[in-house]
Design a protein around this motif. Structure first.
Motif, PDB file in Angstrom:
ATOM      1  N   ILE A 200       0.312 -20.152 -37.628  1.00  0.00           N
ATOM      2  CA  ILE A 200      -0.381 -21.428 -38.262  1.00  0.00           C
ATOM      3  C   ILE A 200      -1.180 -22.196 -37.152  1.00  0.00           C
ATOM      4  CG2 ILE A 200       1.842 -22.649 -37.594  1.00  0.00           C
ATOM      5  CD1 ILE A 200       1.384 -24.672 -40.094  1.00  0.00           C
ATOM      6  N   SER A 201      -2.059 -22.909 -37.426  1.00  0.00           N
ATOM      7  CA  SER A 201      -2.751 -23.639 -36.454  1.00  0.00           C
ATOM      8  C   SER A 201      -3.481 -24.886 -37.245  1.00  0.00           C
ATOM      9  CB  SER A 201      -4.104 -22.959 -35.983  1.00  0.00           C
ATOM     10  OG  SER A 201      -5.032 -22.509 -36.991  1.00  0.00           O
ATOM     11  N   LEU A 202      -3.204 -26.114 -36.464  1.00  0.00           N
ATOM     12  CA  LEU A 202      -3.915 -27.475 -36.814  1.00  0.00           C
ATOM     13  C   LEU A 202      -4.918 -27.954 -35.896  1.00  0.00           C
ATOM     14  CD1 LEU A 202      -0.140 -28.906 -37.415  1.00  0.00           C
ATOM     15  CD2 LEU A 202      -1.651 -27.901 -39.266  1.00  0.00           C
ATOM     16  N   GLN A 203      -5.954 -28.527 -36.328  1.00  0.00           N
ATOM     17  CA  GLN A 203      -6.610 -29.200 -35.712  1.00  0.00           C
ATOM     18  C   GLN A 203      -7.195 -30.507 -36.345  1.00  0.00           C
ATOM     19  OE1 GLN A 203     -10.229 -26.979 -34.584  1.00  0.00           O
ATOM     20  NE2 GLN A 203     -11.320 -28.656 -33.572  1.00  0.00           N
TER      21      GLN A 203
ATOM     22  N   ARG B 145      -9.182 -28.188 -45.082  1.00  0.00           N
ATOM     23  CA  ARG B 145      -9.600 -29.202 -44.506  1.00  0.00           C
ATOM     24  C   ARG B 145      -9.075 -30.455 -45.190  1.00  0.00           C
ATOM     25  NH1 ARG B 145     -12.333 -25.209 -43.644  1.00  0.00           N
ATOM     26  NH2 ARG B 145     -13.404 -25.450 -45.724  1.00  0.00           N
ATOM     27  N   LEU B 146      -8.165 -31.333 -44.912  1.00  0.00           N
ATOM     28  CA  LEU B 146      -7.322 -32.345 -45.508  1.00  0.00           C
ATOM     29  C   LEU B 146      -7.513 -33.501 -44.776  1.00  0.00           C
ATOM     30  CD1 LEU B 146      -4.200 -29.785 -46.535  1.00  0.00           C
ATOM     31  CD2 LEU B 146      -6.485 -30.384 -48.061  1.00  0.00           C
ATOM     32  N   PRO B 147      -7.731 -34.792 -45.700  1.00  0.00           N
ATOM     33  CA  PRO B 147      -7.072 -36.161 -45.095  1.00  0.00           C
ATOM     34  C   PRO B 147      -5.590 -36.462 -45.105  1.00  0.00           C
ATOM     35  CG  PRO B 147      -8.101 -36.306 -47.250  1.00  0.00           C
ATOM     36  CD  PRO B 147      -8.051 -34.966 -47.041  1.00  0.00           C
ATOM     37  N   PRO B 148      -4.895 -36.363 -44.098  1.00  0.00           N
ATOM     38  CA  PRO B 148      -3.510 -36.419 -44.129  1.00  0.00           C
ATOM     39  C   PRO B 148      -2.988 -37.618 -44.956  1.00  0.00           C
ATOM     40  CG  PRO B 148      -4.385 -36.156 -41.715  1.00  0.00           C
ATOM     41  CD  PRO B 148      -5.515 -36.331 -42.344  1.00  0.00           C
ATOM     42  N   LEU B 149      -3.430 -38.762 -44.835  1.00  0.00           N
ATOM     43  CA  LEU B 149      -2.990 -39.926 -45.586  1.00  0.00           C
ATOM     44  C   LEU B 149      -3.331 -39.603 -46.964  1.00  0.00           C
ATOM     45  CD1 LEU B 149      -3.540 -42.816 -42.981  1.00  0.00           C
ATOM     46  CD2 LEU B 149      -1.280 -41.594 -43.510  1.00  0.00           C
TER      47      LEU B 149
ATOM     48  N   GLY C 262      -9.631 -32.886 -50.362  1.00  0.00           N
ATOM     49  CA  GLY C 262      -9.961 -31.905 -49.462  1.00  0.00           C
ATOM     50  C   GLY C 262     -10.598 -30.708 -49.885  1.00  0.00           C
ATOM     51  N   SER C 263     -10.889 -29.867 -48.855  1.00  0.00           N
ATOM     52  CA  SER C 263     -11.794 -28.709 -49.144  1.00  0.00           C
ATOM     53  C   SER C 263     -11.189 -27.447 -48.517  1.00  0.00           C
ATOM     54  CB  SER C 263     -13.075 -28.893 -48.727  1.00  0.00           C
ATOM     55  OG  SER C 263     -13.064 -29.067 -47.326  1.00  0.00           O
ATOM     56  N   GLY C 264     -11.456 -26.332 -48.947  1.00  0.00           N
ATOM     57  CA  GLY C 264     -10.874 -25.240 -48.501  1.00  0.00           C
ATOM     58  C   GLY C 264     -10.580 -24.007 -49.515  1.00  0.00           C
TER      59      GLY C 264
ATOM     60  N   ALA D 215      -7.585 -29.860 -40.287  1.00  0.00           N
ATOM     61  CA  ALA D 215      -7.906 -28.402 -40.575  1.00  0.00           C
ATOM     62  C   ALA D 215      -6.654 -27.600 -40.538  1.00  0.00           C
ATOM     63  CB  ALA D 215      -8.973 -27.846 -39.597  1.00  0.00           C
ATOM     64  N   LEU D 216      -6.403 -26.910 -41.363  1.00  0.00           N
ATOM     65  CA  LEU D 216      -4.933 -26.178 -41.523  1.00  0.00           C
ATOM     66  C   LEU D 216      -5.180 -24.721 -41.916  1.00  0.00           C
ATOM     67  CD1 LEU D 216      -1.991 -25.642 -41.652  1.00  0.00           C
ATOM     68  CD2 LEU D 216      -1.999 -26.524 -43.857  1.00  0.00           C
TER      69      LEU D 216
END
Length: 350
Positions: free
Chosen positions: A253-256, A282-286, A308-310, A269-270
């Motif tokens: 797993i990687s997070l940016q 690619r997600l807006p956390p809140l 989000g997108s992806g 970005a997950l």
């Protein structure tokens, strides 16, 4: 008892009472609760927040100098929904602060806070994308403790029995943090974090991040990396590691985390790769947290796809009691002029 002894005892009692009164007056004058309350309120205003107390702060010297705070309310300026409500709090102060030294909080304790995620998101969205000058690290000599908290989204309970314990917060020294809670279904979760905070130029840098997260006995995740904050909503992070699931196996797993700007929110970005499951999102956390809070809510609005997108390619997926096999989904963000949910194309085997 002789008359002389009675007079001596009464005189001693009078001295003790006078000493106690003098001590109480000294405590009030040294701690100056109005000064510290005004300082906290001013710091809140600088961040676009309003801090209020149900009653004036009360000082105490034992077992250490401290201010007792009752009925804390923290609200974004111009908003009606509080971000935080707490029954009481306590600010422990070093003796040096009492006698004119730098204003330092030795320890912060908050009991039974209630945090509204929607109000928090609205405040974060109103912040400018960057700051001027280096952020200030508030020095906390002996830690922070939060107990018996809840986190909600509107009237929807997200987490209960929330607790937080943190150690010394000093620039250049390792900072430990432990957070535990239970979700709405009662499943326990825990997050353990260590990092070393430093000021680098005009940014707060977090070096040597080591993050461990567990959820019940089913899921365990460990990430390491770096992060920095330029002030306000301008934050970034790069983390990588592994995720172990009792039923699904081990995943890379990687997070940016990318900072917000004038047109885009804070973005995560997950990437996750493992047995039969691949995610690149690619997600807006809140925004995702608010979307998640409506899963299973029959009285809430009709739930669309997450913001989000992806893409998602999952052999199996279990969400809120729903089991899906062979899921393939692509999220496409809606046009900027549209207010509809992000477009999605998906196919699933079952």
């Amino acid at each position: 008892m002789s008359r002389r002894l009675r007079i001596a005892l009464l005189g001693l009692a009078g001295v003790l009472v006078a000493g106690l009164v003098a001590l109480l007056v000294t405590v009030y004058l040294l701690l100056q609760p109005e000064r510290f309350t005004a300082m906290l309120q001013e710091q809140a205003r600088q961040a676009g927040l309003e801090l209020s107390l149900a009653s004036p702060a009360s000082p105490t010297l034992f077992p250490r100098p401290a201010l007792e705070l009752e009925g804390l309310t923290l609200t974004a300026q111009g908003a009606t929904m509080p971000i935080l409500l707490a029954a009481n709090g306590r600010l422990a102060l070093p003796w040096s602060t009492l006698f004119g030294g730098p204003t330092v909080i030795s320890r912060l304790e908050i009991d039974a806070p209630r945090v509204d995620l929607d109000a928090l998101q609205a405040w974060l969205s109103s912040l400018p994308s960057g700051g001027n000058g280096a952020p200030n690290i508030p020095r906390i000599d002996t830690g922070v403790r939060i107990a018996r908290g809840t986190i909600v989204s509107g009237n929807k309970l997200l987490l209960r029995d929330f607790s937080l314990d943190a150690g010394n917060l000093l620039s250049g020294q390792p900072f430990p943090l432990v957070i535990s809670a239970k979700d709405a279904g009662g499943t326990p979760m825990q997050l353990r974090l260590t990092a070393t905070p430093r000021i680098q130029g005009n940014a707060l840098q977090l070096n040597d991040i080591d993050l461990n997260f567990t959820r019940g006995v089913v899921l365990a995740m460990r990430l390491t990396g770096e992060a920095h904050w330029h002030g306000a909503a301008d934050a970034a992070a790069t983390l990588a590691g592994s995720l172990d699931h009792a039923d699904a196996g081990r995943y890379d797993i990687s997070l940016q985390l990318s900072p917000a700007n004038q047109s885009d929110p804070l973005l995560l970005a997950l990437k996750l790769d493992g047995p039969g499951n691949h995610l690149d999102l690619r997600l807006p956390p809140l925004g995702v947290a608010r979307w998640w809070s409506h899963i299973g809510d029959e009285e809430g609005p009709r739930l669309g796809v997450p913001p989000g997108s992806g893409s998602v390619d999952a052999a199996t997926l279990d969400v809120a009691g729903v089991h899906v096999e062979g899921l393939q989904m692509t999220l496409t963000p809606a046009p900027a002029s549209s207010t509809s949910s992000p477009a999605t194309t998906a196919s699933d085997g079952r």
